[in-house]
Design a protein around this motif. Sequence first.
Motif, PDB file in Angstrom:
ATOM      1  N   LEU A 522       0.832  -1.200   0.000  1.00 43.84           N
ATOM      2  CA  LEU A 522       0.000   0.000   0.000  1.00 43.84           C
ATOM      3  C   LEU A 522       0.869   1.253   0.000  1.00 43.84           C
ATOM      4  CD1 LEU A 522      -2.762   1.315   0.080  1.00 43.84           C
ATOM      5  CD2 LEU A 522      -2.753   1.085   2.571  1.00 43.84           C
ATOM      6  N   ASP A 523       1.962   1.240   0.763  1.00 46.40           N
ATOM      7  CA  ASP A 523       2.878   2.389   0.748  1.00 46.40           C
ATOM      8  C   ASP A 523       3.459   2.598  -0.649  1.00 46.40           C
ATOM      9  OD1 ASP A 523       2.463   2.949   3.392  1.00 46.40           O
ATOM     10  OD2 ASP A 523       4.280   1.914   4.106  1.00 46.40           O
ATOM     11  N   ASP A 524       3.825   1.494  -1.316  1.00 45.65           N
ATOM     12  CA  ASP A 524       4.341   1.592  -2.687  1.00 45.65           C
ATOM     13  C   ASP A 524       3.297   2.214  -3.608  1.00 45.65           C
ATOM     14  OD1 ASP A 524       6.608   0.231  -1.816  1.00 45.65           O
ATOM     15  OD2 ASP A 524       5.872  -1.723  -2.499  1.00 45.65           O
ATOM     16  N   ALA A 525       2.070   1.734  -3.508  1.00 41.49           N
ATOM     17  CA  ALA A 525       1.002   2.225  -4.379  1.00 41.49           C
ATOM     18  C   ALA A 525       0.792   3.715  -4.172  1.00 41.49           C
ATOM     19  CB  ALA A 525      -0.301   1.468  -4.096  1.00 41.49           C
ATOM     20  N   GLN A 526       0.871   4.164  -2.942  1.00 41.85           N
ATOM     21  CA  GLN A 526       0.693   5.584  -2.659  1.00 41.85           C
ATOM     22  C   GLN A 526       1.846   6.407  -3.231  1.00 41.85           C
ATOM     23  OE1 GLN A 526       0.159   5.333   1.590  1.00 41.85           O
ATOM     24  NE2 GLN A 526      -2.059   5.047   1.423  1.00 41.85           N
ATOM     25  N   ARG A 527       3.069   5.873  -3.146  1.00 39.62           N
ATOM     26  CA  ARG A 527       4.224   6.586  -3.713  1.00 39.62           C
ATOM     27  C   ARG A 527       4.131   6.649  -5.244  1.00 39.62           C
ATOM     28  NH1 ARG A 527       7.191   4.394   0.744  1.00 39.62           N
ATOM     29  NH2 ARG A 527       7.489   2.416  -0.326  1.00 39.62           N
ATOM     30  N   ILE A 528       3.710   5.546  -5.859  1.00 39.10           N
ATOM     31  CA  ILE A 528       3.578   5.516  -7.319  1.00 39.10           C
ATOM     32  C   ILE A 528       2.491   6.492  -7.757  1.00 39.10           C
ATOM     33  CG2 ILE A 528       2.939   4.051  -9.282  1.00 39.10           C
ATOM     34  CD1 ILE A 528       4.180   1.690  -7.678  1.00 39.10           C
ATOM     35  N   ALA A 529       1.389   6.543  -7.004  1.00 35.01           N
ATOM     36  CA  ALA A 529       0.302   7.470  -7.320  1.00 35.01           C
ATOM     37  C   ALA A 529       0.777   8.918  -7.212  1.00 35.01           C
ATOM     38  CB  ALA A 529      -0.878   7.230  -6.386  1.00 35.01           C
ATOM     39  N   GLU A 530       1.540   9.229  -6.170  1.00 34.91           N
ATOM     40  CA  GLU A 530       2.051  10.595  -6.004  1.00 34.91           C
ATOM     41  C   GLU A 530       2.961  10.971  -7.158  1.00 34.91           C
ATOM     42  OE1 GLU A 530       1.298  13.057  -3.900  1.00 34.91           O
ATOM     43  OE2 GLU A 530      -0.292  11.710  -3.219  1.00 34.91           O
ATOM     44  N   ALA A 531       3.750  10.029  -7.636  1.00 39.14           N
ATOM     45  CA  ALA A 531       4.630  10.298  -8.781  1.00 39.14           C
ATOM     46  C   ALA A 531       3.804  10.656 -10.012  1.00 39.14           C
ATOM     47  CB  ALA A 531       5.517   9.084  -9.061  1.00 39.14           C
ATOM     48  N   ALA A 532       2.719   9.913 -10.238  1.00 43.67           N
ATOM     49  CA  ALA A 532       1.859  10.192 -11.395  1.00 43.67           C
ATOM     50  C   ALA A 532       1.208  11.563 -11.284  1.00 43.67           C
ATOM     51  CB  ALA A 532       0.787   9.105 -11.513  1.00 43.67           C
ATOM     52  N   LEU A 533       0.849  11.968 -10.074  1.00 43.90           N
ATOM     53  CA  LEU A 533       0.170  13.251  -9.873  1.00 43.90           C
ATOM     54  C   LEU A 533       1.062  14.451 -10.168  1.00 43.90           C
ATOM     55  CD1 LEU A 533      -1.775  12.457  -6.581  1.00 43.90           C
ATOM     56  CD2 LEU A 533      -2.805  12.981  -8.790  1.00 43.90           C
ATOM     57  N   THR A 534       2.375  14.250 -10.148  1.00 42.36           N
ATOM     58  CA  THR A 534       3.285  15.377 -10.395  1.00 42.36           C
ATOM     59  C   THR A 534       3.447  15.701 -11.868  1.00 42.36           C
ATOM     60  OG1 THR A 534       5.246  13.947 -10.503  1.00 42.36           O
ATOM     61  CG2 THR A 534       4.603  14.774  -8.322  1.00 42.36           C
TER      62      THR A 534
END
Length: 557
Positions: A522-534
């Motif tokens: 879940l932490d990985d998924a949140q980090r990957i999502a944040e990367a996409a949002l940038t």
Amino acid sequence: MSELRGVGIGLGVAQGPVARMAEPLPAPADTASTRDAEEERARARESVSAVARELEKRGAQAGGAARDVLEAQSMMAEDPALLQEVDARIAQGKTAEYAVFDAFASFREQLTAMGGYLGERAADLDDVAQRVIAHLQGVPAPGVPDPGHPFVLVARDLAPADTALLDLDKVLALVTSDGGPTSHTAILAREKAIVAVVGAAGATELANGETVIVDAAAGVVVTDPSAEDLARAQHRADARASAASAPITPGALADGTLVPLLANLGKPEGAEEAVALGAEGVGLFRTEFLFLSSNSAPTVDQQRETYTRLLEAFPGKKVVVRVLDAGADKPLAFLNDAHEDNPALGLRGLRALRASEDILREQLTALAQADAATDADVWVMAPMVSTVEEARYFTELARDYDLKMAGIMVEVPSIALMADKALAVADFASIGTNDLTQYTLAADRLLGSVAAFQDPWHPAVLRLIREVGQAGRANGKPVGICGEAAADPLLAVVLVGLGASTLSMAPTALADVRASLLTQTLDDAQRIAEAALTADDAAGARLAAQQAATRQKETQQ
């Protein structure tokens, strides 16, 4: 080696020689007929009827979503208004071939101008016209080639009739230069689990016999691959086939966080296959098929029987039923058939149902009766909700019928931005990424000319999804995804990182998404999502997520 970039469908990879789709038949010449009008009229009617029956036959063989599309094409071919236009041209001395060509072209222009659902049907008219003209001329209709060996099919786009009956023993992969992730070609490719890359600019330049690698996971077509490239691709294909045959487990992340994987279904007949492919329930059951093929609303008894058949296939499992999603872009005489200049922004979804509340109440009555007669966990949701007041209206009405879980579809930016208040009254939200993308980017999702904008990876769409995810957590309410975006294995990880608690998709996409989720916590998924949002755009978001996911894997190794 060089690459053509497009949108990959699923995680598959395949390799083989190219076989290109034949070009369309040339337009018939506008010359005077040497036959009398009655003879030309008979020729036209015979060919139209033959094509309609062939489309029906293909639909019956194909089943699923393809059957629905082909049955619609068959009805289009024999549309009385269209046949009158053909007759009018024949009466002016035209040949049957030219009369069909010109009448269909005229209707195509009208449908294109309407936009929305009807605008998308314009492309189907071209395919029907080509088939009728080919029958009149006594030549094969343009379609899928047969080089006598397995091949990678390359085309500008595929007509539904061609996609429906692809020989999967021969078609190794599919590459199109047009279309996007929600095009008919993409949807049917997912349903049939065909390795595909759509919207790959330059694909039509590929030569017959040229060997290519079609890498759907990366969204690329590799031309002039080396022996090493081919070996690596084959190894990946073998590993994926092995993973697909592994025992089916509940959807979950690498840290054990459960993410139920559900099926999108349009008819009860698809339930058995969905269960076999590992669906843990139904995240979207579309009820439109009960209404769109009739001149009057189905009775409560007819609806109850259908809903009961569906629910019986999922004892103890969640089944989310969407009430009728129709309106001016899919006219129903008994609901709303008034002309609207911009039907996508008109009286559709819940708006149309409120204007004919008896239809909504009958549907809720049938659902409540089916719920009482089965052991499924029934959830009901309203389409095209745009205000908190609408969310409150539907939730309270559903509770009047003892339906314990009443939710809303999030397809309009306004309700995404008001999700905190909407989820204070509704029991859950389900995000329809197809329409949410359409309305966020102001790009008709069924119009090919703006297909490039119809990409759920766009950061503006992802930010709206994050708003809904945060609202769900704040209110303790579940947030699901039921649009085509959930079928994209990497985007599925991003969606979970943004707050999605369940994912619903075409059943054939379940295995790839299940495998993708198991690679990240879940932490990985949140980090990957944040990367996409940038990122600034959809392509940048997809690339940023890919890079973040790759870095995460390298860190773990």
